[in-house]
Write an enzyme that holds these catalytic residues in place. Sequence first.
Site, short mmCIF file in Angstrom:
data_model
loop_
_atom_site.label_atom_id
_atom_site.label_comp_id
_atom_site.label_asym_id
_atom_site.label_seq_id
_atom_site.Cartn_x
_atom_site.Cartn_y
_atom_site.Cartn_z
CE LYS A 94 11.21 -2.63 -5.83
NZ LYS A 94 11.95 -3.56 -6.63
CD1 TRP A 127 -0.25 -6.34 -3.25
CD2 TRP A 127 -0.64 -7.17 -1.31
NE1 TRP A 127 0.03 -7.53 -3.36
CE2 TRP A 127 -0.25 -8.16 -2.10
CE3 TRP A 127 -0.70 -7.29 -0.10
CZ2 TRP A 127 0.07 -9.43 -1.37
CZ3 TRP A 127 -0.63 -8.39 0.49
CH2 TRP A 127 -0.09 -9.55 -0.07
CE LYS A 164 13.78 -10.86 -10.33
NZ LYS A 164 14.44 -10.31 -9.20
CG ASN A 189 1.45 0.21 4.31
OD1 ASN A 189 1.09 -0.76 4.16
ND2 ASN A 189 2.73 0.94 4.25
N GLY A 190 -0.55 -1.49 6.07
CA GLY A 190 -0.40 -2.37 7.49
C GLY A 190 -1.68 -3.32 7.76
CG HIS A 225 18.55 -37.76 -5.77
ND1 HIS A 225 18.86 -38.59 -5.40
CD2 HIS A 225 19.62 -37.00 -6.07
CE1 HIS A 225 20.22 -38.92 -5.45
NE2 HIS A 225 21.00 -37.81 -5.87
CB CYS A 244 -1.15 0.02 1.12
SG CYS A 244 -2.07 -1.46 1.31
CD GLU A 268 10.06 -10.88 -9.24
OE1 GLU A 268 11.00 -11.01 -9.33
OE2 GLU A 268 9.29 -10.68 -8.47
NE ARG A 310 4.80 1.65 0.04
CZ ARG A 310 5.69 1.71 0.71
NH1 ARG A 310 6.98 2.03 0.21
NH2 ARG A 310 5.53 0.97 1.84
CD GLU A 367 17.07 -12.85 -8.32
OE1 GLU A 367 16.46 -13.51 -7.61
OE2 GLU A 367 16.22 -11.72 -8.60
#
Length: 605
Positions: free
Chosen positions: A600, A74, A481, A98-99, A500, A2, A484, A27, A477
Amino acid sequence: MCGIIGYTGNGNAEKIMLDALELLEYRGYDSAGIALLHQGRTQIIKRAGRVKDLRKLCETVKPVGCCGIGHTRWATHGGVCDENAHPHRFGPVTLIHNGIIENYRELMEKYHLEGRLASETDSEVAAAVVEHFYTGDPYSAIRRTVLKLKGTFAFAIMFDDQPDKIFAVRNVSPIVAALTQDGAILASDVAAVAPFTTDYFVLPEFHVVCLEKEKVSLFDLSGDHAQIDWLKVDWDVSRSGKCGYPFYMEKEIMEQPQVIRETIAPRIRDGRPDFSAEQIPDSLFTDCKRICVIACGTAMHAGLVGKSLIQAMIGIHVDVVMASEFMYNDPVVDKDTLVIAISQSGETIDTLEALKFARKCGSPSICVVNVMGASIARAGEYVIYTHAGPEIAVASTKAYTTQLAVLYLITARMAMARGLWSGEELSDFMAELERVPQVIRRVLDTKEEIHRLSGAVLNARDVFMIGRGLDYSILLEGSLKLKEVSYIHSEAYASGELKHGTIALITEDTPVIAVVTQEKLKSKELSNIREVQSRGARVLLLIKENETLDAGEQWSCVYRLPQMKDPFMVMPASVALQMIAYFVSLDKGLDVDKPRNLAKVVTVE
Ligand code: F6R
């Protein structure tokens, strides 16, 4: 999670807020809204969707007022719909949040809110509690509300009968505030404030800030005036736009040579790693018996590379712990454990909480953070800032490689402080580190070739990425990438582990990306590649430019990485993988910078 904005002044509040929300949209982008207070009346315009949709709505509604608050969401509590969009209003109180308010159900019961709320959000409950305590004194209402809340919050609040004033308070979730030429502003992060001023401050936790047209005042929760600690924006605002690139992700990938140079240059003196500006004593590097890296996502992947470097070169044990799991594994950290917390935003709540815990256990700590003054930077004992500048694309690229650059510097300083390397070994290592920007530039110059090679995975449903040791860390990584930004299911596998179980998933034409950059692992890695090839997999191989490949074998897709010493091959290989992910997302026509469901900054657990 947010984005929050607040502005009061003589400027065009609606425009200022909409522009700022666009900068803060990374955000969260489930919904957006603004509220403007004008002559004792508050007008709210909000809707599910992006800031551009809100902008269109505002063109029709034409709100009036020069004092307002705005939010980009968000979703946590309550689905993505107009009603759950912020701002929320209860009586004369208008609030953005936000939270997460963990005890919102208890509060609903205690203040008899069932059936009286317009949304399903915990945030509206907070607005109702503020209203419950409000009898004309905003400070008292905010203080009494905050004492009832459990959870994390950054609130910006307006009261109908408090003209031109915005109040804010926070616990954990960030808020910065500043005075501009024609007013006062607050936001979730500096990116939204930087276009107006270079001077800002971080609102301390459990303090109330009041913004008025010409001043900002800070109070502690007992109502006493508190001193403001001003900071300076440390990045060049002219670099924060897209600068002609279609997406921030491409721009940020392209910026890597420059920001890596800016991250390492101030920390090299006479060819040696130097943390005197950060005031980090060598005892921190010599006294520890083990290291524990705590971080999430991409930052954790940087930590895995750091582990390989430090274990190989210093010979001390390094654990890399996902910060989100740290507290659930009965962490053993003590005064002999050097904790390294890595975070681009400096606000990831799991990393912050793990760091606070480690500090309580007496662990010395270094934080590697990109955002100046962020919570993690303030919670650690020492901080090394990466100078990546604002990273706007949700998928991290330049923050990751600057984190790696700092980890190379830490490794070198540790070797130096412990007297492990000769002068020549140290100079060779540092010279190679200083070569990184130009080597990455060479990868960037092959943009067209990488774009073409990315076609190998464009239409895949699943992609496997295989390698060993450092190559495996690189691929973890690279795989994140790709997932996402392209929504392709991709898994990085330590290639020795394939047999395995996972090799069962390799069928005719499964795309496999293999990275081979470490001399000591090469023959084993190539054998693993042959194993998947003989089951029909199509392999895209990333390998050093001077390696010879057996002419008798089928290599349809090979990308030649510019040569560096093995420990540094992470840099060119990672950048090539970032570009593959980027081009796949671009060619699929996706919103590269704002992948679905993500935000983000992760300030909720
Ligand atoms: C992925 C990505 C995330 C972050 C993670 C930690 O591209 O950006 O995995 O790395 O959320 O965030 P910070 O570094 O801000 O703590």
